[in-house]
Write a protein that holds these residues in place. Structure first.
Motif, short mmCIF file in Angstrom:
data_model
loop_
_atom_site.label_atom_id
_atom_site.label_comp_id
_atom_site.label_asym_id
_atom_site.label_seq_id
_atom_site.Cartn_x
_atom_site.Cartn_y
_atom_site.Cartn_z
N ALA A 159 -1.53 13.03 -11.38
CA ALA A 159 -0.52 12.25 -10.66
C ALA A 159 0.56 13.12 -10.06
O ALA A 159 0.92 12.98 -8.88
CB ALA A 159 0.08 11.20 -11.60
N TRP A 213 1.83 8.94 -1.27
CA TRP A 213 2.37 8.96 -2.64
C TRP A 213 3.37 7.83 -2.89
O TRP A 213 3.54 7.39 -4.02
CB TRP A 213 3.03 10.32 -2.93
N ARG A 238 0.09 4.23 -5.81
CA ARG A 238 0.42 5.60 -6.21
C ARG A 238 1.79 5.67 -6.87
O ARG A 238 2.02 6.47 -7.79
CB ARG A 238 0.38 6.51 -4.98
#
Length: 655
Positions: A557, A615, A620
């Motif tokens: 991540a 992102w 996300r």
């Protein structure tokens, strides 16, 4: 009186003897005239002159008769020579040239030509000798017009001393134009008859008015009779030659075909021996390509390449797909594009795929047969593989069942059993669970047996799902490969979950549980019919996984951001935390960090470069925030573990 008679005889004797002498040496007619002139000037009596003139007439008649006899004998001799010439094996055109040349020589024609009849009541001039224009060759002559029409109708010779001025027959404008162009006057036509059949006519022409004599007409008729027989025989000879040539060609083609069939048989034997001796698809494809002088590609029913014997550049996939349908419908090879063929690989009514080949040149009929046999060999090899997989299936299924069970088992015994089946459990492997959503499990199980055997893996069935243990380290790729191959085969959606990799026998049961939880998660998320691994589910995968790989999740991540801060001593991680804490406001984040808003904007741009442009999207963002929380929590726990140790060190105690 006697004396007078003797005297009279003496007076007449020289004149009569002179006539006999002229007759004996075949003197020209002018010398006879000179003899009469001398006798008239000598004052002979009228009675004597009359007897001499009568003798000259008789001598001339004898000379003319002898001349005609010699001419007839010469004509007959020439006719015999012509008959001898006509016995040689000429072709029809060569024979017609001989006939026209002889006709001109026999009758002293200026022009001679032959016409042959064709269906439809017309004749065409085939050969002409002595023509001054190119108009005669191929000229169409109706059977009911001109001299030829008269000859055809009567079945006998016909002639005209002055053709264009003769109105005894029907004229044809095209024929008359050619007669004028050639300057012809007298024309004779004699039918060419073979039994009761008229096959054409022989013509002779002169460029002056000429009355043909009976001897000339008879001689021309005799030549025509000989010519008709010779033409028919020449036609038969030409036909025989053509048939012999065709037989020779057929024989040559048969020999070539037999040679090619022998080659096809030998090539098919080599391919089948390769199959029966345990050769794989790659070797079979290469052998087929060598036999057909081309490059072979073998594809499965879904269109994916199984093996390739070489590169096939610029392959028109749309045309190949259409040809594949046509090939299976017709159960025969189909050509598509330039020198590219598609042959169906079938077993009964079951579609096993296609064999695609591109050759340097086109395929002959024998080559197509070899292509069909090669496709049959591929089908046989695939069925052998399936049969082998099915035969070994119970043993392989039993091994995987034991690996999936939670009952303790001896590791060494399990490893030995796996090695006997060609399975290395110490190498990376993944576990895939496939659930057909259409309820058709039978075909899926048969396919799984073949697929596991082909991939050097294991297969079993648990709870209506096909379970595969496959070598490899990428669970996501394995899930997609199974879905891509099984879904088209069944014709309805297949849900696929995967987990791994693992490196020992004890981890197989754990991977199975993770894959099943992944499959259940796909169903709960309305993702039935899709394929995914635990890693593909992000933070859900973290929750579903038995080992809870927090480090792996954080790395996937925000790993690039953490690494960037560590290398350059920057505050991108703190900036992310402040950004999320302020509700996504760069200005508020700048106030919390005590920096200028432009600095926060630049840091956010850098984060976008590291994590990707998406992102900040909801999916996300959740993973990034969870990873930040986990990272913060992990740091706090590490600090808590290290603080007592540091205090103990200062107090002089040990930990």
């Amino acid at each position: 009186m006697y004396r007078d008679g003797a005297a009279e005889h003496d007076t007449e004797e020289p004149g009569l003897l002179a006539v006999l002498e002229l007759l004996a040496r075949q003197a020209p007619p002018g010398e006879f005239d000179e003899l009469l002139h001398r006798v008239r000037g000598s004052g002979t009596t009228p009675a004597r002159l009359a007897r001499l003139e009568r003798g000259v007439r008789l001598a001339r008649a004898i000379a003319a008769s002898a001349g005609r006899r010699e001419q007839r004998e010469a004509g007959l001799a020439a006719l015999v020579d012509t008959a001898r010439d006509l016995t040689f094996p000429y072709d029809v055109d060569g024979l017609l040239r001989i006939i026209t040349r002889r006709a001109r020589g026999l009758i002293d024609f200026d022009l001679a030509y032959v016409c042959l009849r064709a269906p439809g009541g017309v004749s065409y001039i085939r050969t002409a000798e002595g023509s001054t224009t190119a108009l005669l060759a191929g000229l169409r002559l109706p059977d009911d017009r001109g001299i030829g029409g008269v000859a055809h109708a009567a079945g006998a010779p016909a002639w005209s001393a002055d053709y264009l001025a003769d109105d005894r027959f029907r004229h044809d404008d095209a024929i008359d134009d050619v007669v004028r162009a050639e300057g012809l006057r007298a024309v004779m036509a004699v039918p060419l008859r073979n039994g009761d059949t008229t096959i054409g006519a022989l013509y002779g022409s002169d460029r002056h008015v000429r009355h043909y004599t009976p001897d000339e007409i008879g001689l021309m008729s005799s030549l025509a009779d000989l010519a008709a027989v010779a033409i028919v025989k020449a036609g038969l000879l030409d036909q025989t030659r053509a048939e012999v040539t065709e037989l020779e060609l057929d024989s040559s083609r048969t020999r070539s075909s037999l040679t090619r069939m022998r080659y096809v048989s030998e090539a098919h034997s080599r391919i089948m021996n390769l199959v029966l001796s345990g050769g794989d698809l790659c070797n079979v494809a290469k052998a087929a390509g060598d036999a057909l002088d081309g490059t072979v590609l073998i594809r499965d029913p879904g269109g994916r390449a199984l093996v390739s014997g070489g590169e096939l550049d610029d392959l028109d996939e749309e045309a190949v797909a259409k040809a594949s349908l046509d090939a299976h419908a017709g159960r025969r090879p189909v050509v598509t594009g330039e020198n590219t063929w598609v042959a169906p690989v079938i077993a009964g009514s079951e579609d096993l795929g296609v064999l695609v080949i591109r050759t340097a040149t086109g395929l002959t009929e024998e080559d197509e047969r070899l292509l069909e046999l090669s496709a049959q060999s591929v089908a046989f090899l695939l069925l052998m593989r399936r049969s082998t997989a099915v035969a070994e299936g119970p043993v392989r299924d039993e091994l995987l069942d034991d690996l999936l069970s939670e009952t303790p088992h001896a590791p060494q015994q399990i490893m030995q059993r796996a090695r006997r089946l060609g399975i290395d459990l110490s190498a990376p492997h993944v576990l895939v669970v496939a659930r057909p959503e259409g309820g058709e499990q039978g075909r899926a199980v048969v396919w799984a047996s073949s697929y596991a055997y082909r991939m050097s893996g294991l297969k079993t069935v648990h709870g209506g799902c096909v379970v595969l243990l496959l070598p490899g380290a990428d669970a996501s790729a394995a899930a997609r490969a199974v879905s891509d191959e099984l879904t088209p085969l069944l014709g309805h959606p297949v849900s696929v979950g995967a987990a791994g990799p693992g490196r020992d026998a004890d981890g197989v049961a754990r991977m199975y549980q993770e894959a099943m939880r992944c499959l259940d998660a796909l169903t709960a998320l309305n993702g039935a019919g899709s394929a995914a691994s635990v890693q593909d589910l992000g933070f859900l995968g973290l929750l579903l996984s038995d080992d809870h790989d927090v480090d792996g999740f954080i790395e996937s991540a925000i790993g690039p951001v953490l690494a960037y801060d560590a290398e350059r001593f920057t505050d991108l991680t703190r900036t992310l935390e402040a950004y999320f804490a302020s509700g996504g406001s760069p200005t508020n984040a700048a106030e919390e960090l005590h920096v200028h808003p432009n600095t926060v904007s630049r840091r956010l741009d850098r984060i976008g470069e590291l994590l990707g442009a998406d992102w900040h999207k909801p999916g996300r963002v959740l993973e990034v925030q969870l990873a930040l929380r986990l990272q913060r929590t992990r740091d706090v726990l590490v600090q808590q573990r290290t603080a007592p140790a540091e205090r103990g060190g200062r107090d002089g105690t040990t930990v």
